[in-house]
Design an enzyme around this catalytic site. Sequence first.
Site, PDB file in Angstrom:
ATOM      1  N   ASP A 187      11.209   5.625  48.409  1.00  0.00           N
ATOM      2  CA  ASP A 187      10.509   4.445  48.943  1.00  0.00           C
ATOM      3  C   ASP A 187      11.267   3.899  50.156  1.00  0.00           C
ATOM      4  O   ASP A 187      12.374   4.335  50.465  1.00  0.00           O
ATOM      5  CB  ASP A 187      10.332   3.373  47.846  1.00  0.00           C
ATOM      6  N   HIS A 226      16.756  12.234  49.036  1.00  0.00           N
ATOM      7  CA  HIS A 226      15.654  13.020  48.473  1.00  0.00           C
ATOM      8  C   HIS A 226      14.365  12.913  49.280  1.00  0.00           C
ATOM      9  O   HIS A 226      13.299  13.196  48.775  1.00  0.00           O
ATOM     10  CB  HIS A 226      15.409  12.599  47.016  1.00  0.00           C
TER      11      HIS A 226
HETATM   12  P1  OAD Z   1      16.500   7.581  36.550  1.00  0.00           P
HETATM   13  O1  OAD Z   1      15.133   7.230  36.084  1.00  0.00           O
HETATM   14  O2  OAD Z   1      17.109   8.837  36.034  1.00  0.00           O
HETATM   15  O3  OAD Z   1      17.508   6.393  36.205  1.00  0.00           O
HETATM   16  C1  OAD Z   1      17.155   5.067  36.430  1.00  0.00           C
HETATM   17  C2  OAD Z   1      18.339   4.168  36.126  1.00  0.00           C
HETATM   18  O4  OAD Z   1      17.966   2.849  36.481  1.00  0.00           O
HETATM   19  C3  OAD Z   1      18.757   4.154  34.656  1.00  0.00           C
HETATM   20  O5  OAD Z   1      20.165   4.224  34.549  1.00  0.00           O
HETATM   21  C4  OAD Z   1      18.240   2.790  34.174  1.00  0.00           C
HETATM   22  O6  OAD Z   1      19.049   2.228  33.144  1.00  0.00           O
HETATM   23  C5  OAD Z   1      18.350   1.966  35.441  1.00  0.00           C
HETATM   24  N1  OAD Z   1      17.461   0.795  35.520  1.00  0.00           N
HETATM   25  C6  OAD Z   1      16.278   0.564  34.932  1.00  0.00           C
HETATM   26  N2  OAD Z   1      15.771  -0.624  35.291  1.00  0.00           N
HETATM   27  C7  OAD Z   1      16.663  -1.162  36.173  1.00  0.00           C
HETATM   28  C8  OAD Z   1      16.722  -2.383  36.925  1.00  0.00           C
HETATM   29  N3  OAD Z   1      15.749  -3.287  36.869  1.00  0.00           N
HETATM   30  N4  OAD Z   1      17.801  -2.586  37.710  1.00  0.00           N
HETATM   31  C9  OAD Z   1      18.809  -1.666  37.790  1.00  0.00           C
HETATM   32  N5  OAD Z   1      18.794  -0.510  37.105  1.00  0.00           N
HETATM   33  C10 OAD Z   1      17.741  -0.258  36.313  1.00  0.00           C
HETATM   34  O7  OAD Z   1      16.455   7.561  38.159  1.00  0.00           O
HETATM   35  P2  OAD Z   1      17.455   8.219  39.218  1.00  0.00           P
HETATM   36  O8  OAD Z   1      18.840   8.262  38.697  1.00  0.00           O
HETATM   37  O9  OAD Z   1      17.209   7.547  40.511  1.00  0.00           O
HETATM   38  O10 OAD Z   1      14.497  13.009  42.208  1.00  0.00           O
HETATM   39  O11 OAD Z   1      16.880   9.676  39.305  1.00  0.00           O
HETATM   40  C11 OAD Z   1      17.452  10.581  40.197  1.00  0.00           C
HETATM   41  C12 OAD Z   1      16.407  11.541  40.728  1.00  0.00           C
HETATM   42  O12 OAD Z   1      15.692  12.119  39.637  1.00  0.00           O
HETATM   43  C13 OAD Z   1      15.320  10.892  41.546  1.00  0.00           C
HETATM   44  O13 OAD Z   1      15.693  10.704  42.904  1.00  0.00           O
HETATM   45  C14 OAD Z   1      14.192  11.856  41.432  1.00  0.00           C
HETATM   46  C15 OAD Z   1      14.282  12.124  39.959  1.00  0.00           C
HETATM   47  O14 OAD Z   1      13.753  13.301  39.509  1.00  0.00           O
HETATM   48  C16 OAD Z   1      13.552  13.667  42.875  1.00  0.00           C
HETATM   49  O15 OAD Z   1      12.364  13.391  42.788  1.00  0.00           O
HETATM   50  C17 OAD Z   1      14.084  14.765  43.729  1.00  0.00           C
END
Ligand code: OAD
Length: 233
Positions: free
Chosen positions: A94, A109
């Site tokens: 985003d 990404h």
């Molecule tokens: P995840 O969905 O794996 O992790 C999200 C994190 O955000 C978790 O640790 C949650 O606890 C936390 N979380 C949830 N609500 C929140 C809030 N309001 N404030 C802060 N934190 C919160 O997402 P990513 O780690 O970003 O890749 O995932 C990594 C990659 O996996 C993404 O970029 C995407 C996905 O597959 C691609 O599409 C290439």
Amino acid sequence: MKTGKMKNLVVLSGAGMSAESGIRTFRDMGGLWEEYDVTEVASLQAWEKDRDLVLRFYNERRKQLLLCKPNKGHYGLAELEKYFKVTIITQNVDDLHERAGSSEVFHLHGELKKARSTVDENLIYDIDGWELKKGDKCERGLQLRPHVVWFGEAVPTIEKASEICRTADIFVVIGTSLNVYPAAGLINYVPQNIPIFLIDPNEVNTPSRDVKFIKEKAGVGVEKLIDILKRVK
Ligand code: OAD
């Protein structure tokens, strides 16, 4: 406030950063990968098998993004530019960091609002509105694809990102489960003995480093971070 050269504050953000803006994360309960099989929508194999499905999946994401706004967390990070040289490395596709006013945003990404050529990865175009269609072509006459990194694909900007991490004086991780490599490995490039803050409402496993854990959602978490940093600056 200390005068002289500003400290480098480097942020690694993930889906949780944008959760309070109404964008679903991937691996939480109700996350996107619960509803979709990632290999069916976000891989080169998927693109080869069913382009309509892949285009539809990203069109839906883009349509939703156009309705979302940055949240307090995004704005807080933009405000930190008053005190630090802030570089944001985001796994998010985003544009909410940019819309909140952050000036150095580095997308690992890719970017949802852009398309790129399927023959030349350097041919990148802005998408007007939400829709990327079959038949939308690059200047060389071939189909455009979403400008996102799919599973199984290399992350072309990872080296540049690791260089940025090496220069950090303060490192902040926000809203990422640190499950996806190479992004999750960036923390290993951060110099030893500099503070690492982690903002997340849930426990996150960071095996290699000690972190100062701010167990909050991004909005409140960034607010608390700013309070702490204002004292140490
Ligand atoms: P995840 O969905 O794996 O992790 C999200 C994190 O955000 C978790 O640790 C949650 O606890 C936390 N979380 C949830 N609500 C929140 C809030 N309001 N404030 C802060 N934190 C919160 O997402 P990513 O780690 O970003 O890749 O995932 C990594 C990659 O996996 C993404 O970029 C995407 C996905 O597959 C691609 O599409 C290439």
